[in-house]
Design a protein around this motif. Structure first.
Motif, mmCIF file in Angstrom:
data_model
loop_
_atom_site.group_PDB
_atom_site.id
_atom_site.type_symbol
_atom_site.label_atom_id
_atom_site.label_comp_id
_atom_site.label_asym_id
_atom_site.label_seq_id
_atom_site.Cartn_x
_atom_site.Cartn_y
_atom_site.Cartn_z
ATOM 1 N N ALA A 133 44.119 -85.060 64.162
ATOM 2 C CA ALA A 133 44.936 -85.953 63.351
ATOM 3 C C ALA A 133 44.481 -85.993 61.897
ATOM 4 C CB ALA A 133 44.925 -87.361 63.937
ATOM 5 N N HIS A 134 43.194 -85.704 61.688
ATOM 6 C CA HIS A 134 42.641 -85.794 60.330
ATOM 7 C C HIS A 134 42.934 -84.558 59.482
ATOM 8 C CE1 HIS A 134 39.810 -83.375 62.586
ATOM 9 N NE2 HIS A 134 39.313 -82.933 61.448
ATOM 10 N N LEU A 135 43.449 -83.499 60.085
ATOM 11 C CA LEU A 135 43.614 -82.239 59.351
ATOM 12 C C LEU A 135 44.761 -82.310 58.353
ATOM 13 C CD1 LEU A 135 43.213 -79.620 62.231
ATOM 14 C CD2 LEU A 135 41.509 -80.291 60.522
ATOM 15 N N PRO A 136 44.619 -81.634 57.210
ATOM 16 C CA PRO A 136 45.744 -81.526 56.283
ATOM 17 C C PRO A 136 46.784 -80.564 56.841
ATOM 18 C CG PRO A 136 43.936 -80.169 55.508
ATOM 19 C CD PRO A 136 43.423 -80.911 56.717
ATOM 20 N N GLY A 137 48.038 -80.751 56.482
ATOM 21 C CA GLY A 137 49.067 -79.854 56.996
ATOM 22 C C GLY A 137 50.245 -79.733 56.052
ATOM 23 N N PHE A 138 50.745 -78.519 55.907
ATOM 24 C CA PHE A 138 51.999 -78.263 55.206
ATOM 25 C C PHE A 138 53.026 -77.792 56.225
ATOM 26 C CE2 PHE A 138 49.315 -77.581 51.282
ATOM 27 C CZ PHE A 138 49.829 -78.679 50.600
ATOM 28 N N ASP A 139 54.275 -77.636 55.781
ATOM 29 C CA ASP A 139 55.295 -77.284 56.771
ATOM 30 C C ASP A 139 55.073 -75.894 57.356
ATOM 31 O OD1 ASP A 139 56.191 -75.882 54.517
ATOM 32 O OD2 ASP A 139 58.295 -76.398 54.814
ATOM 33 N N VAL A 140 54.529 -74.959 56.576
ATOM 34 C CA VAL A 140 54.311 -73.618 57.114
ATOM 35 C C VAL A 140 53.184 -73.599 58.140
ATOM 36 C CG1 VAL A 140 52.633 -72.791 55.402
ATOM 37 C CG2 VAL A 140 54.247 -71.184 56.449
ATOM 38 N N THR A 141 52.276 -74.571 58.075
ATOM 39 C CA THR A 141 51.175 -74.612 59.038
ATOM 40 C C THR A 141 51.520 -75.484 60.239
ATOM 41 O OG1 THR A 141 50.105 -76.411 57.773
ATOM 42 C CG2 THR A 141 49.428 -74.144 57.290
ATOM 43 N N ALA A 142 51.811 -76.762 59.997
ATOM 44 C CA ALA A 142 52.015 -77.701 61.099
ATOM 45 C C ALA A 142 53.381 -77.544 61.756
ATOM 46 C CB ALA A 142 51.835 -79.138 60.595
ATOM 47 N N PHE A 143 54.443 -77.459 60.950
ATOM 48 C CA PHE A 143 55.801 -77.373 61.489
ATOM 49 C C PHE A 143 56.133 -75.967 61.964
ATOM 50 C CE2 PHE A 143 60.233 -76.245 60.866
ATOM 51 C CZ PHE A 143 60.947 -77.297 61.404
ATOM 52 N N TRP A 144 55.926 -74.989 61.116
ATOM 53 C CA TRP A 144 56.388 -73.630 61.383
ATOM 54 C C TRP A 144 55.490 -72.902 62.372
ATOM 55 C CZ3 TRP A 144 60.599 -70.930 61.069
ATOM 56 C CH2 TRP A 144 60.602 -69.544 60.918
ATOM 57 N N SER A 145 54.187 -72.975 62.153
ATOM 58 C CA SER A 145 53.270 -72.154 62.942
ATOM 59 C C SER A 145 52.759 -72.863 64.184
ATOM 60 C CB SER A 145 52.093 -71.710 62.065
ATOM 61 O OG SER A 145 52.559 -70.909 60.996
ATOM 62 N N ARG A 146 52.138 -74.034 64.001
ATOM 63 C CA ARG A 146 51.512 -74.673 65.167
ATOM 64 C C ARG A 146 52.541 -75.204 66.160
ATOM 65 N NH1 ARG A 146 45.943 -78.172 65.314
ATOM 66 N NH2 ARG A 146 45.828 -78.287 67.583
ATOM 67 N N ALA A 147 53.691 -75.631 65.675
ATOM 68 C CA ALA A 147 54.719 -76.139 66.588
ATOM 69 C C ALA A 147 55.448 -75.027 67.340
ATOM 70 C CB ALA A 147 55.727 -76.988 65.819
ATOM 71 N N GLY A 148 55.143 -73.773 67.034
ATOM 72 C CA GLY A 148 55.755 -72.663 67.751
ATOM 73 C C GLY A 148 57.057 -72.168 67.162
ATOM 74 N N VAL A 149 57.499 -72.766 66.061
ATOM 75 C CA VAL A 149 58.794 -72.390 65.496
ATOM 76 C C VAL A 149 58.769 -70.938 65.010
ATOM 77 C CG1 VAL A 149 60.608 -73.048 63.888
ATOM 78 C CG2 VAL A 149 59.047 -74.801 64.783
ATOM 79 N N ALA A 150 57.691 -70.553 64.343
ATOM 80 C CA ALA A 150 57.588 -69.189 63.813
ATOM 81 C C ALA A 150 57.629 -68.153 64.932
ATOM 82 C CB ALA A 150 56.299 -69.036 62.999
ATOM 83 N N ARG A 151 56.879 -68.383 65.984
ATOM 84 C CA ARG A 151 56.826 -67.417 67.083
ATOM 85 C C ARG A 151 58.167 -67.313 67.781
ATOM 86 N NH1 ARG A 151 54.392 -63.145 67.531
ATOM 87 N NH2 ARG A 151 52.409 -64.138 67.022
ATOM 88 N N MET A 152 58.856 -68.425 67.947
ATOM 89 C CA MET A 152 60.133 -68.378 68.651
ATOM 90 C C MET A 152 61.228 -67.716 67.817
ATOM 91 S SD MET A 152 60.501 -71.774 71.005
ATOM 92 C CE MET A 152 59.239 -72.857 70.387
#
Length: 398
Positions: A133-152
């Motif tokens: 929860a403490h990590l910084p995040g931008f949309d390309v990291t948290a939304f696009w990559s970690r949420a699986g959007v990029a891979r899908m």
């Protein structure tokens, strides 16, 4: 203006949270944007010494119609002024890390103790709880990559690609506005505000939720496939003779298959043994793509458009940004708004994606200059001219 009278204090930067406040400003809310002395980094998005661009359409889109105040919360006077703003607000919206706000006495518990009706909205990369929860995040990291959007979205066997500016952020802006409005509705019943939070990660998970729902239940999900061998060759992209791309999207079991084969000039394909059923079309996907490529590739785009529209089929051109900006239907849908440039002119900008017939605003004020309204807003809070000058001298305000 449907949110007229709503007071929003935004203490945020970049896109997701300011975008949410920008939507509410477009809908009539009074938004005060509080920045640190160095300003929102997005103000400097085009500040390249090699660039001749002197305007900042990206910043202007999310910040038009707001009032801008500069406060330094590392100084007691700056912290106190921000707390006073929150005490008179309906909404306090921030993406500053919660630990930093708590140290400054600007956390939700403290501010809502003074103003119980306050809706305190926090936008984060990864949420307020959990090991990251403490990590910084931008949309390309948290939304696009970690949420699986990029891979899908990446076709099987191909490398991931980068997300365009603000896509995950603005999706999160919409989620944030919906959360704030839900909390305001609850406040109408209870008289009490609440903490609400959104994250780029959770918004990304929801954005691809149709696929992730399958993953969560069945433990697997089909991967995206290249255009030459798609999962459904009818729901695919094709190119006209004059090199214009378009996409087809047939309606289930409605009979669109025969209509599409007729539209491309190959009605015989409807009864071809290779393609008679949906299962066969998927099994012979590459062969059907080749047939459609040849058929549509023999026709000019305008002819294809006339045939597809004549058959009431679901399709769309693949438009460039320049084509979108000139599309009369985009304008008619309310997707573009005029914005004052502060110098007597206007420019066009994407609008908040909802309309309120009879209460729409077709023209918006410009985005404010850094600290443009600091003196004005502090005076409204009851600060005397001498007190304001003392804050400026101390570096607590600009």
């Amino acid at each position: 203006m449907v949110l007229k009278g709503l007071k929003v204090v935004e203490f945020a930067s970049y896109i997701a949270a300011p975008g949410a406040a920008g939507i509410m400003a477009d809908w009539g809310a009074q938004v005060i944007k509080v920045e640190r002395p160095q300003g929102d980094p997005m103000r400097h998005a085009f500040a390249d010494a090699k660039s001749e661009i002197t305007i900042n359409p990206t910043f202007d889109m999310d910040n038009r119609g707001k009032r801008a105040v500069v406060l330094d919360i590392s100084k007691p006077e700056g912290r106190d002024a921000l707390a006073k703003l929150a005490a008179e607000a309906d909404v306090f919206l921030t993406n500053v890390r919660p630990a930093s706000l708590k140290r400054a006495g600007l956390d939700d518990v403290t501010l809502r103790a003074t103003n119980p009706r306050l809706v305190y909205a926090v936008v984060t990369g990864y949420g307020l709880e959990g090991p990251d929860a403490h990590l910084p995040g931008f949309d390309v990291t948290a939304f696009w990559s970690r949420a699986g959007v990029a891979r899908m979205h990446t076709p099987k066997g191909q490398d991931p690609f980068i997300l365009r500016t603000g896509v995950g952020d603005h999706t999160t802006s919409l989620a944030t506005v919906s959360a704030i409005l839900a909390a305001l509705y609850e406040r109408e019943r209870t008289g009490v505000g609440r903490l609400v939070q959104t994250s780029l990660l959770a918004t990304g998970v929801y954005a691809v939720g149709s696929d992730l729902a399958v993953q969560l239940v069945l433990g697997r999900v089909a991967s995206n496939r290249p255009r030459s061998d798609p999962f459904d060759p009818v729901a695919n992209f094709y190119k006209s003779r004059d090199e214009r791309w378009f996409v087809l999207n047939p309606r289930g079991q409605s009979g669109d298959w025969a209509l599409i084969t007729a539209a491309c000039g190959r009605p015989d394909l409807a009864d071809d043994d290779r393609f008679k059923s949906g299962k066969l079309r998927k099994a012979n996907s590459q062969a059907l793509v080749a047939e459609f490529e040849a058929a549509f590739g023999a026709l000019d785009f305008d002819e294809i458009a006339a045939r597809l529209d004549g058959a009431d089929l679901v399709w769309a051109p693949v438009q460039t940004p320049a084509e979108v900006s000139a599309d009369p239907q985009v304008q008619a849908s309310g997707a573009i708004v005029e914005v004052e440039d502060g110098q007597g002119g206007i420019f066009r900008s994407p609008a908040a994606p909802a309309r309120f017939p009879g209460a729409d605003s077709d023209r918006r004020p410009p985005a404010p200059r850094l600290g443009q309204h600091t003196h004005e807003v502090l005076a409204e809070l009851g600060y005397s001219p001498a007190q304001i000058e003392a804050m400026v001298s101390a570096g607590a305000a600009v």
